[in-house]
Write a protein that holds these residues in place. Structure first.
Motif, PDB file in Angstrom:
ATOM      1  N   VAL A 473       0.232  35.727 -19.728  1.00 56.02           N
ATOM      2  CA  VAL A 473       0.206  34.700 -20.767  1.00 56.02           C
ATOM      3  C   VAL A 473       1.463  34.864 -21.605  1.00 56.02           C
ATOM      4  CG1 VAL A 473      -1.001  33.862 -22.828  1.00 56.02           C
ATOM      5  CG2 VAL A 473      -2.303  34.586 -20.830  1.00 56.02           C
ATOM      6  N   ASP A 474       2.085  33.741 -21.968  1.00 56.97           N
ATOM      7  CA  ASP A 474       3.329  33.780 -22.736  1.00 56.97           C
ATOM      8  C   ASP A 474       3.121  34.310 -24.144  1.00 56.97           C
ATOM      9  OD1 ASP A 474       4.472  30.690 -21.246  1.00 56.97           O
ATOM     10  OD2 ASP A 474       4.942  32.761 -20.686  1.00 56.97           O
ATOM     11  N   SER A 476       3.118  34.055 -28.067  1.00 59.55           N
ATOM     12  CA  SER A 476       2.723  32.907 -28.883  1.00 59.55           C
ATOM     13  C   SER A 476       3.878  32.323 -29.675  1.00 59.55           C
ATOM     14  CB  SER A 476       1.612  33.325 -29.857  1.00 59.55           C
ATOM     15  OG  SER A 476       2.066  34.366 -30.706  1.00 59.55           O
ATOM     16  N   ARG A 501      -7.680  41.656 -19.921  1.00 59.36           N
ATOM     17  CA  ARG A 501      -6.266  41.552 -20.294  1.00 59.36           C
ATOM     18  C   ARG A 501      -5.813  42.775 -21.073  1.00 59.36           C
ATOM     19  NH1 ARG A 501      -5.092  35.417 -22.597  1.00 59.36           N
ATOM     20  NH2 ARG A 501      -5.937  34.234 -20.849  1.00 59.36           N
ATOM     21  N   ARG A 536      -8.811  32.349 -17.964  1.00 64.55           N
ATOM     22  CA  ARG A 536      -7.862  31.386 -17.381  1.00 64.55           C
ATOM     23  C   ARG A 536      -6.962  30.725 -18.418  1.00 64.55           C
ATOM     24  NH1 ARG A 536     -12.614  29.630 -14.856  1.00 64.55           N
ATOM     25  NH2 ARG A 536     -12.598  27.733 -16.153  1.00 64.55           N
ATOM     26  N   LYS A 537      -7.358  30.750 -19.678  1.00 66.22           N
ATOM     27  CA  LYS A 537      -6.634  30.008 -20.709  1.00 66.22           C
ATOM     28  C   LYS A 537      -5.163  30.410 -20.774  1.00 66.22           C
ATOM     29  CE  LYS A 537      -6.730  28.799 -25.611  1.00 66.22           C
ATOM     30  NZ  LYS A 537      -7.375  29.049 -26.926  1.00 66.22           N
ATOM     31  N   ASP A 538      -4.295  29.423 -20.640  1.00 64.54           N
ATOM     32  CA  ASP A 538      -2.830  29.584 -20.769  1.00 64.54           C
ATOM     33  C   ASP A 538      -2.242  30.544 -19.733  1.00 64.54           C
ATOM     34  OD1 ASP A 538      -2.876  27.901 -23.015  1.00 64.54           O
ATOM     35  OD2 ASP A 538      -3.294  29.595 -24.345  1.00 64.54           O
ATOM     36  N   ALA A 539      -2.947  30.770 -18.634  1.00 65.35           N
ATOM     37  CA  ALA A 539      -2.498  31.772 -17.669  1.00 65.35           C
ATOM     38  C   ALA A 539      -1.437  31.216 -16.712  1.00 65.35           C
ATOM     39  CB  ALA A 539      -3.679  32.298 -16.864  1.00 65.35           C
ATOM     40  N   HIS A 540      -0.461  32.058 -16.385  1.00 68.42           N
ATOM     41  CA  HIS A 540       0.469  31.838 -15.277  1.00 68.42           C
ATOM     42  C   HIS A 540       0.048  32.798 -14.167  1.00 68.42           C
ATOM     43  CE1 HIS A 540       3.429  29.585 -17.752  1.00 68.42           C
ATOM     44  NE2 HIS A 540       3.043  30.414 -18.713  1.00 68.42           N
ATOM     45  N   GLU A 648      -4.412  35.951 -32.493  1.00 71.80           N
ATOM     46  CA  GLU A 648      -3.327  34.990 -32.245  1.00 71.80           C
ATOM     47  C   GLU A 648      -3.088  34.058 -33.427  1.00 71.80           C
ATOM     48  OE1 GLU A 648      -1.450  35.418 -29.654  1.00 71.80           O
ATOM     49  OE2 GLU A 648      -2.781  37.071 -29.155  1.00 71.80           O
TER      50      GLU A 648
END
Length: 937
Positions: A473-474, A476, A501, A536-540, A648
């Motif tokens: 995840v990137d 913020s 994570r 899954r949120k904001d995942a690459h 966050e």
């Protein structure tokens, strides 16, 4: 006072037990004392601001025309009041209508009884909850604008709340309509949780129901006399049916058992009223377990710290922060009820034991969050009060013996946390081999000491293993790097199982290295066999090729790693060979002999014979007036596993810095900042909504402060009663301030052990913005030269704004009054020499083109921002220590929290370290020149 006369009449003998009516008398007297008719009109007239540290709130359950709850906040000598039909709710989504009504007299907040029918508000009144409240905004402005944010610290209500005035049609009503809303924090509940009004329906003062209050009719309030300065209430003795109603102050039904203890030490102990809550004693983390006969060791349990309060047959269970969790642990409460004592306060840990007898946080979590059926056990390890006596002054070993006599061995829900005497290092290794979380070591002869101290030490076993990286995840703030890694491991079927994570442990170098590697293997396909929406949120996604070494606390009920920290990439192990490790923790401790590994957990939970100690004493990380050891000599500086809600959340919109990044920063600079703030009273600037919104100062201790924050009693300038001021001395406590959105830290100029004599003096150079930076630098150098002529060496730092602070350490022999006079003389001399540049008065209109030399930082109670502290300004600038030779630039330097990785090397060459080495005093000539008439002490 009329209340005292009534009290005398109601007492039949000196030994008469207090009734519910007596408790209401006491309440009315207490609330009456909060008003001052000579300065405050009720409900209207001239108003006087009230100290935020003593602001009362009360909620009265009122059965009038219809049942409702009167929500009242003490402000300017009156009770600002709202009628809330359904009562308050801990559910954030519940927006409860609150109709603002007229201000009520302060004394009314203590009333519980009857208002006669036909009078305004006629019916039965109960004090349902009471305590103190803490505004987060300017109260007068909030009331005017219709948005009031605050925290409650009551018997039933805690945490952050908001009152918002409604617009539209609601604004046209005869009385203003507001909404009472619970804000997101650790106290909020879900819609499936029981309503607080149903869970705790009775009086917070007398324990009575509305029916019992109505039947007893002990007190009557005449509404028609509310606005007078006389007493609007009276106690109705003819109908005082306290005994019939069963209403005894703060008690439900009294216990039928009247136990006696044949313990000589109990009779000698000081008597006290049963405390509502005692701030728990906490353990300091140690780099190694201590050894010696003076220590007792206990297995560290992985559960919820809990304090049990038994008063008759009424039992309450409080978390370490004082939150009432009785409703969540009913079986434990029932077990405590069976103890053969009248009243007691017990300290312990609620856990769920697995099949091996090890406390399992995963199973405990599943019991609370998934309603799984796991037997809960309350391990008791301390006794703080017993049958009207304060036991906290006894040595630990005596408190444990007394606790042993209290416990009912037939109750499976309660167990004594047995101590283990012997070699701490050996016991610790055994605990780790058996997969326990670690051990707690306690001084056997020490009294109970609230707060964190080295009387209790914790040594934790470490869990660490490899995980496959399945995505990232990137950051913020939009920078190129890694906000968190998505971790997994392969099961026997070859499926990649999601394991949670890790978002800590990265450095500037690893951010770039990881992104380079991750970008090269990015894919559109999710590699995990299954992953929830939160994962899954904001995942690459990436191809599952990289292996990370991760340190973590434990596994959660969802089979996810808890408090995970990235340690580095592993290139020596193929990803396909990474499986979940169930073996011993990988902490680097010496293995014990094979014969010793045969011991099971039950052996460790029972007392052991004393063994000869051979290891050296533990080295505990603590902060004192001297500079602490370098990071290489200390325990690891990995960001601590501290509780952080909404990590966050952005605390500074300009830089995008989040609460997590703020915590990381405070932890990273703690080694250099702590020596300047530890052991001193502190003022904190809190900005709950971020640096671009209203902030406020907090200097007094309350229940919202993070673990490790202590208190020091400080009397006010007028010699009033001492109050608890904030103080801290650990990196964990400092980093924990991020949870409260603390954006500035201001220490006193004196230490806790010598409050009246400062040991550091500051001259604050506050320039007009039109002045060039070079002029400000020249002024600072001039201050340095003047101080040098006075016999003292000085230091300089940026303020985080447009000015500079010049500081010099001094032996604490003069009091604040003298040093304020002396510094005033110094800056006046500079002003007289150069009146075109310097100004010593605060008048802003006269500052054009000048530098204000602020000497007022040196009076008692004044503070100045700490070195390395961020400032609550856009961009989060930092107050940075400088070398004198750096004052040659024409450009004002700016250091921020966001740019920490760029200026981090400055920590290694901190120019202020010599501050702690200097032992200096002002020379006689300087003392006489700048303060010739001042009284020295």
């Amino acid at each position: 006072m009329a209340t005292k006369k009534v009290a005398k009449k109601t007492a039949s003998t000196k030994q008469a037990k207090p009734t519910a009516g007596d408790a209401v008398d006491e309440q009315l007297a207490r609330y009456r004392s909060m008003r001052d008719f000579s300065v405050t009109a009720e409900p209207s007239g001239k108003q006087k601001s009230t100290s935020a540290a003593s602001l009362p709130f009360v909620i009265q359950k009122h059965a009038a025309t219809r049942l409702h709850y009167d929500f009242r906040l003490g402000w300017n000598g009156v009770l600002k009041s709202w009628a809330v039909a359904k009562g308050p709710s801990y559910v954030v989504a519940d927006k409860r209508l609150a109709v603002q009504v007229e201000d009520h007299p302060m004394e009314y907040g203590g009333f519980e009884g009857i208002i006669p029918r036909g009078q305004y508000g006629g019916g039965t009144v109960m004090v349902w909850d009471q305590g103190t409240w803490e505004p987060h905004v300017d109260v007068n402005e909030g009331l005017r604008k219709g948005s009031l944010k605050f925290a409650l610290n009551g018997r039933k209500l805690h945490g952050n709340w908001t009152l918002v005035r409604m617009g539209g049609k609601a604004a046209q009503e005869a009385k203003p309509n507001w909404l009472l809303i619970k804000e997101h924090d650790e106290y909020e509940r879900t819609p499936d949780d029981p309503a607080i009004t149903e869970e705790m329906p009775d009086s917070a003062v007398t324990g009575r129901s509305l029916e019992q209050i109505a039947e007893a009719s002990t007190h009557v309030w005449n509404s028609k006399e509310t606005a007078t300065e006389g007493q609007a209430w009276y106690r109705q003795r003819a109908r005082d049916a306290d005994a019939a109603s069963g209403g005894t102050a703060n008690v439900t039904a009294p216990s039928k058992k009247t136990p006696t203890f044949n313990n000589a030490s109990l009779a000698k102990l000081p008597k006290e009223k049963l405390p509502d809550f005692i701030k728990p004693q906490l353990a300091q983390e140690a780099t190694a377990p201590p050894s010696g006969d003076e220590w007792l060791h206990e297995i560290k349990l992985d559960g919820y710290r809990m304090q049990a309060r038994k008063q008759g047959s009424r039992v309450q269970l409080f978390t370490r922060s004082g939150l009432d969790w009785t409703h969540r642990m009913k079986s434990v409460a029932e077990a405590i009820k069976t103890l053969d004592v009248q009243d007691a306060i017990l300290d312990g840990e609620v856990v769920v034991l697995d099949e091996k007898g090890i406390s399992s946080f995963a199973n405990l979590q599943a019991s609370f969050e998934k309603n799984e059926k796991h037997p809960v056990t309350f391990f008791l390890f301390d006794l703080l009060h017993l049958n009207g006596h304060n036991t906290r002054g006894l040595p630990l070993k005596e408190r444990k013996r007394l606790l042993h006599t209290v416990l009912n061995n037939e109750n499976d829900g309660l167990k004594l946390s047995e101590d283990i005497a012997g070699d701490g290092a050996k016991i610790f290794r055994s605990a780790c081999e058996l997969h326990a979380e670690g051990i707690i070591s306690k001084k056997a002869d020490a009294v109970y000491h609230s707060g964190r101290s080295t009387l209790w030490l914790k040594s934790k076993c470490v869990l660490e293993q490899e995980f496959v990286i399945g995505g990232w995840v990137d950051l913020s703030n939009g920078s190129r790097g890694v906000g968190s890694l998505l971790l997994g491991y392969y099961d026997d079927a070859g499926k990649l199982i999601y394991a949670g994570r890790t978002g800590t442990g990265f450095t500037q170098r690893t951010h770039k290295l990881l992104r380079d590697k991750l970008d090269a293997i990015e894919t559109k396909s999710n590699p995990f066999a299954a992953i929830d929406a939160a994962g899954r949120k904001d995942a690459h996604w990436v191809k599952p090729q990289l292996v990370a070494q991760v340190r973590f606390a434990t596994w959660t009920a969802d089979n996810l790693v808890r408090q995970a920290a990235f340690q580095g990439l592993r290139e020596d192990k193929p990803a396909k060979e990474v499986h979940r490790e169930m073996g011993p923790p990988s902490a680097k401790h010496k293995s014990i002999a094979p014969a010793e590994t045969k011991k099971d957990v039950q052996t460790l939970l029972e007392p052991a014979a004393e063994t000869k100690t051979t290891t050296k004493s533990a080295k505990v990380v603590s902060i004192d007036s001297k500079r602490p050891k370098r990071a290489a000599e200390q325990q690891t500086k990995t960001t601590p596993s501290l509780r952080l809600t909404h990590p966050e959340k952005v605390v500074d919109p300009e830089s995008g810095v989040t609460k997590r990044e703020l915590m990381d920063y405070l932890w990273a600079v703690s080694e250099e900042m702590l020596p300047h703030i530890a052991g001193r009273p502190l003022s904190l600037v809190r900005c709950p909504e971020g640096s671009d919104h209203q902030c406020f100062y907090q200097k007094h201790v309350n229940h919202m402060l993070p673990a490790g924050v202590g208190s020091v009693m400080v009397a006010d300038k007028k010699g009033g009663a001492p109050e608890p001021y904030i103080t801290l001395d650990t990196a964990e406590a400092l980093a924990g301030l991020a949870q409260m959105s603390v954006l500035e830290i201001h220490p006193w100029g004196s230490r806790n052990d010598n409050l009246e004599h400062p040991d550091r003096i500051i001259i604050d150079l506050d320039p007009d913005e039109s002045l060039p930076w070079s002029t400000v630098c020249e002024a600072a150098l001039e201050v340095r030269d003047v101080l040098k002529s006075a016999g003292v060496e000085s230091f300089v730092k940026t303020t985080g704004g447009k000015g500079l602070h010049v500081l010099f350490p001094i032996t604490p022999k003069h009091d604040f009054a003298f040093m304020k006079t002396w510094t005033h003389g110094l800056v006046q001399a500079m002003e007289q020499a150069r009146p075109e540049l310097y100004l010593t008065k605060m008048t802003k209109a006269a500052r054009t083109g000048k530098i204000y030399l602020d000497y007022l930082r040196n009076e008692r109670g004044a503070t100045a921002v700490a070195p390395y502290s961020m400032r609550a300004r856009s961009g989060l600038p930092v107050s940075m220590p400088l070398e004198w030779k750096e004052l040659t630039s024409n450009t004002r330097p700016r250091y921020t929290v966001h740019d920490f990785e760029e200026w981090k090397p400055r920590l290694k060459k901190n120019p202020w370290r010599k501050v702690f080495e200097l032992k200096q005093t002002l020379n006689a000539a300087a003392l006489e020149h700048f303060a010739p008439k001042a009284k020295r002490s």
